[in-house]
Design a protein around this motif. Structure first.
Motif, PDB file in Angstrom:
ATOM      1  N   GLN A 211       0.829  -1.223   0.000  1.00 40.38           N
ATOM      2  CA  GLN A 211       0.000   0.000   0.000  1.00 40.38           C
ATOM      3  C   GLN A 211       0.851   1.255   0.000  1.00 40.38           C
ATOM      4  O   GLN A 211       1.954   1.252   0.533  1.00 40.38           O
ATOM      5  N   THR A 212       0.317   2.352  -0.558  1.00 40.41           N
ATOM      6  CA  THR A 212       0.911   3.678  -0.363  1.00 40.41           C
ATOM      7  C   THR A 212       0.191   4.325   0.829  1.00 40.41           C
ATOM      8  O   THR A 212      -0.879   3.856   1.239  1.00 40.41           O
ATOM      9  N   THR A 213       0.749   5.427   1.343  1.00 39.22           N
ATOM     10  CA  THR A 213       0.110   6.093   2.492  1.00 39.22           C
ATOM     11  C   THR A 213      -0.990   7.046   2.009  1.00 39.22           C
ATOM     12  O   THR A 213      -1.002   7.452   0.842  1.00 39.22           O
ATOM     13  N   ALA A 214      -1.871   7.462   2.942  1.00 35.73           N
ATOM     14  CA  ALA A 214      -2.940   8.416   2.608  1.00 35.73           C
ATOM     15  C   ALA A 214      -2.337   9.730   2.128  1.00 35.73           C
ATOM     16  O   ALA A 214      -2.850  10.370   1.209  1.00 35.73           O
ATOM     17  N   GLN A 215      -1.222  10.134   2.748  1.00 36.73           N
ATOM     18  CA  GLN A 215      -0.545  11.375   2.340  1.00 36.73           C
ATOM     19  C   GLN A 215      -0.067  11.271   0.891  1.00 36.73           C
ATOM     20  O   GLN A 215      -0.261  12.193   0.096  1.00 36.73           O
ATOM     21  N   GLU A 216       0.505  10.132   0.525  1.00 34.36           N
ATOM     22  CA  GLU A 216       0.951   9.938  -0.863  1.00 34.36           C
ATOM     23  C   GLU A 216      -0.229  10.000  -1.821  1.00 34.36           C
ATOM     24  O   GLU A 216      -0.139  10.577  -2.898  1.00 34.36           O
ATOM     25  N   ARG A 217      -1.364   9.413  -1.409  1.00 32.35           N
ATOM     26  CA  ARG A 217      -2.540   9.389  -2.293  1.00 32.35           C
ATOM     27  C   ARG A 217      -3.074  10.801  -2.509  1.00 32.35           C
ATOM     28  O   ARG A 217      -3.594  11.128  -3.554  1.00 32.35           O
ATOM     29  N   GLN A 218      -2.939  11.657  -1.479  1.00 34.73           N
ATOM     30  CA  GLN A 218      -3.473  13.016  -1.602  1.00 34.73           C
ATOM     31  C   GLN A 218      -2.539  13.931  -2.391  1.00 34.73           C
ATOM     32  O   GLN A 218      -2.986  14.736  -3.191  1.00 34.73           O
ATOM     33  N   THR A 219      -1.244  13.806  -2.158  1.00 35.99           N
ATOM     34  CA  THR A 219      -0.363  14.856  -2.679  1.00 35.99           C
ATOM     35  C   THR A 219       0.754  14.371  -3.593  1.00 35.99           C
ATOM     36  O   THR A 219       1.554  15.189  -4.037  1.00 35.99           O
ATOM     37  N   THR A 220       0.854  13.107  -3.869  1.00 35.44           N
ATOM     38  CA  THR A 220       1.936  12.711  -4.785  1.00 35.44           C
ATOM     39  C   THR A 220       1.345  12.291  -6.122  1.00 35.44           C
ATOM     40  O   THR A 220       0.340  12.818  -6.543  1.00 35.44           O
ATOM     41  N   PHE A 221       1.957  11.343  -6.782  1.00 32.71           N
ATOM     42  CA  PHE A 221       1.494  10.904  -8.097  1.00 32.71           C
ATOM     43  C   PHE A 221       1.650  12.034  -9.115  1.00 32.71           C
ATOM     44  O   PHE A 221       0.829  12.229  -9.997  1.00 32.71           O
ATOM     45  N   ASN A 222       2.722  12.830  -8.932  1.00 35.38           N
ATOM     46  CA  ASN A 222       2.947  13.970  -9.816  1.00 35.38           C
ATOM     47  C   ASN A 222       3.159  13.578 -11.272  1.00 35.38           C
ATOM     48  O   ASN A 222       2.791  14.334 -12.169  1.00 35.38           O
ATOM     49  N   ASP A 223       3.757  12.412 -11.509  1.00 30.86           N
ATOM     50  CA  ASP A 223       3.998  11.995 -12.902  1.00 30.86           C
ATOM     51  C   ASP A 223       2.674  11.882 -13.650  1.00 30.86           C
ATOM     52  O   ASP A 223       2.519  12.383 -14.758  1.00 30.86           O
ATOM     53  N   MET A 224       1.705  11.210 -13.030  1.00 35.49           N
ATOM     54  CA  MET A 224       0.387  11.040 -13.668  1.00 35.49           C
ATOM     55  C   MET A 224      -0.268  12.401 -13.903  1.00 35.49           C
ATOM     56  O   MET A 224      -0.866  12.651 -14.955  1.00 35.49           O
ATOM     57  N   ILE A 225      -0.138  13.295 -12.931  1.00 39.32           N
ATOM     58  CA  ILE A 225      -0.771  14.617 -13.047  1.00 39.32           C
ATOM     59  C   ILE A 225      -0.157  15.385 -14.223  1.00 39.32           C
ATOM     60  O   ILE A 225      -0.867  15.987 -15.029  1.00 39.32           O
ATOM     61  N   GLU A 226       1.165  15.313 -14.355  1.00 43.94           N
ATOM     62  CA  GLU A 226       1.815  16.010 -15.482  1.00 43.94           C
ATOM     63  C   GLU A 226       1.397  15.409 -16.816  1.00 43.94           C
ATOM     64  O   GLU A 226       1.159  16.141 -17.773  1.00 43.94           O
TER      65      GLU A 226
END
Ligand SMILES: O=P(O)(O)O[C@H]1O[C@H](CO)[C@@H](O)[C@H]1O
Ligand SMILES: O=c1cc[nH]c(=O)[nH]1
Length: 234
Positions: A211-226
């Motif tokens: 699993q990833t953390t809740a914090q990662e789910r909220q604020t990371t995944f920058n590659d997908m966003i770009e």
């Protein structure tokens, strides 16, 4: 305003990114957009419009599941004229070769939801993404060197299931991952004749339990966003 969105016509861009989590919408607007303005706070379902590399883009939280997401998607298209709608979400992998933090481009979405079935009794109406957006996202993601997978996902009405092999059985039929909104997006974009795409970052692995953390789910995944931002602005 529409029933659930407190914006004037013209305040929402034709290209809209759709995270389930409204705080992810805020994070994206603050991190990636210039001149971002919050246009919606109704029910805490935050929506922002700003510019990405000079081009207008909106980010609208949708909530979890097709009943919630379908409300926002319907109003964005029908009341505000959205033309390119890109879901950016998280998912649980159901294939051994799909890993945590990999990015999935949902070419199509199977579903256990009655929402679509009830409109077409006796038919299996496939929910598919827009080919032009899929192709662009694939090319942009490949150039960035991302671990990409393109294929079928499951949009489930439930996060927790009592049927132990419900998700893994679909994995045995090539479905890559489970999430809860893509089929609703593809149904409505087909209905209104506009373009829909779903990009998903793998937040957990249903076969291995990682699993990833809740914090990662909220604020990371920058590659997908770009990838999403470049797909709708290039
Ligand atoms: O991360 P989001 O976009 O919310 O997507 C996934 O996460 C939620 C479940 O935790 C569901 O909405 C599912 O589709
Ligand atoms: O619907 C979802 C979303 C993320 N992870 C899951 O396992 N399911």
């Amino acid at each position: 305003m529409s029933f659930h969105i407190d914006a004037k016509v013209g305040e929402i861009a034709e290209s809209v990114l759709l995270p389930g989590d409204p705080l992810r919408a805020k994070y994206i607007a603050e991190t990636f957009l210039e001149e971002a303005v919050c246009y919606n706070q109704v029910r805490g379902m935050l929506g922002f419009t700003g510019k990405y590399k000079g081009k207008p883009v909106s980010i609208q939280g949708t909530g979890m599941g097709m009943p919630s997401a379908s409300i926002y998607i319907h109003e964005l298209i029908n009341d505000y004229g959205a033309k390119n709608l890109v879901r950016i979400g998280t998912c649980g992998a159901i294939q051994q070769n799909v890993n945590i933090r990999d990015v999935i481009i949902a070419q199509a979405a199977a579903t256990n939801s009655a929402i679509i079935r009830s409109q077409f009794p006796g038919y299996d109406f496939p929910q598919i993404g827009n080919f032009e957006l899929i192709k662009k996202a694939y090319e942009i993601g490949s150039e960035k060197g991302l671990q990409l997978h393109v294929g079928n996902v499951l949009s489930s009405d439930v996060f927790y299931t009592d049927n132990d092999d419900e998700f893994t059985k679909l994995g045995k039929h090539g479905v890559l991952a489970v999430e809860m909104e893509a089929a609703g997006l593809y149904y409505l974009t087909a209905k209104f004749g506009v373009k829909g795409l779903t990009l998903l970052t793998v937040s957990d692995h249903i076969l291995t339990g990682e699993q990833t953390t809740a914090q990662e789910r909220q604020t990371t995944f920058n590659d997908m966003i770009e990838v999403a931002l470049e797909t709708v602005t290039k």
